[in-house]
Each structure stands twice: as structure tokens, then as C-alpha cells.
Design a protein around this motif. Structure first.
Motif, short mmCIF file in Angstrom:
data_model
loop_
_atom_site.label_atom_id
_atom_site.label_comp_id
_atom_site.label_asym_id
_atom_site.label_seq_id
_atom_site.Cartn_x
_atom_site.Cartn_y
_atom_site.Cartn_z
N LYS A 194 0.84 -1.20 0.00
CA LYS A 194 0.00 0.00 0.00
C LYS A 194 0.87 1.25 0.00
O LYS A 194 0.57 2.22 -0.71
N LYS A 195 1.96 1.22 0.74
CA LYS A 195 2.87 2.36 0.81
C LYS A 195 3.48 2.64 -0.56
O LYS A 195 3.55 3.79 -1.00
N ARG A 196 3.91 1.59 -1.25
CA ARG A 196 4.53 1.74 -2.57
C ARG A 196 3.50 2.26 -3.58
O ARG A 196 3.78 3.15 -4.38
N ARG A 197 2.30 1.71 -3.56
CA ARG A 197 1.25 2.16 -4.48
C ARG A 197 0.90 3.62 -4.23
O ARG A 197 0.67 4.38 -5.16
N THR A 198 0.87 4.02 -2.97
CA THR A 198 0.56 5.41 -2.63
C THR A 198 1.64 6.34 -3.17
O THR A 198 1.33 7.37 -3.78
N ARG A 199 2.90 5.98 -2.97
CA ARG A 199 4.00 6.82 -3.47
C ARG A 199 3.98 6.92 -4.99
O ARG A 199 4.11 8.01 -5.55
#
Length: 87
Positions: free
Chosen positions: A54-59
Motif C-alpha cells: 500500500k505504501k509503494r502504491r501510494t507513493r
């Protein structure tokens, strides 16, 4: 994804958007309107391959928004608004 990849892919997206706009200006009198419809569609489609945490997709999603927020208005302003410019 490192900074080099971000810059390279952002530049590639910009060049592709510019090339599409240039092509449309050569083949239609409504290039600006056509491009204005295609640009947001391409932006939305750019989210399809986003995978990972989720963190990678958000970035990555925020990077997509940033690139689109810069490219779309700049290219819109440079587009020929004259419908009589069609050759």
C-alpha cells in the motif's frame, strides 16, 4: 524505484504526450479538445499497473498525480487553439 527511473519515466511520459499532441495537430482541427480528453484517460490508465505494498502504491500514485499536474496544463497551453490550423 530510484530518482533516475522517476526522471526517465516522467520524461518519457511527457515526450509521448507531446508526440500525441503534435500528431493530433497535424491530422485534426480539434487537436486540443481531443488531446484534452485523451490526457486524463491516459492518466487514469497509468494506475492499472501499480502493484506492491500500500505504501509503494501510494507513493507511485502521488508521482503519477504530480507528473500529470505538470504535464497536462503545460501541454494544454502549448496546443494550438486555432481550429483553422488544420492542414
Amino acid at each position: 524505484m530510484g530518482p533516475g527511473a522517476v526522471v526517465f519515466l516522467s520524461a518519457a511520459a511527457g515526450l509521448a504526450a507531446w508526440a500525441l499532441l503534435a500528431l493530433l495537430e497535424r491530422i485534426t482541427a480539434h487537436a486540443r479538445v481531443t488531446w484534452a480528453a485523451a490526457a486524463p484517460a491516459a492518466f487514469l490508465l497509468s494506475y492499472v499497473p501499480l502493484r506492491g505494498s500500500k505504501k509503494r502504491r501510494t507513493r507511485l500514485g502521488l508521482l503519477h498525480v504530480l507528473v500529470a499536474a505538470v504535464l497536462i496544463p503545460i501541454l494544454w497551453r502549448t496546443a494550438s487553439a486555432d481550429a483553422n490550423s488544420h492542414r
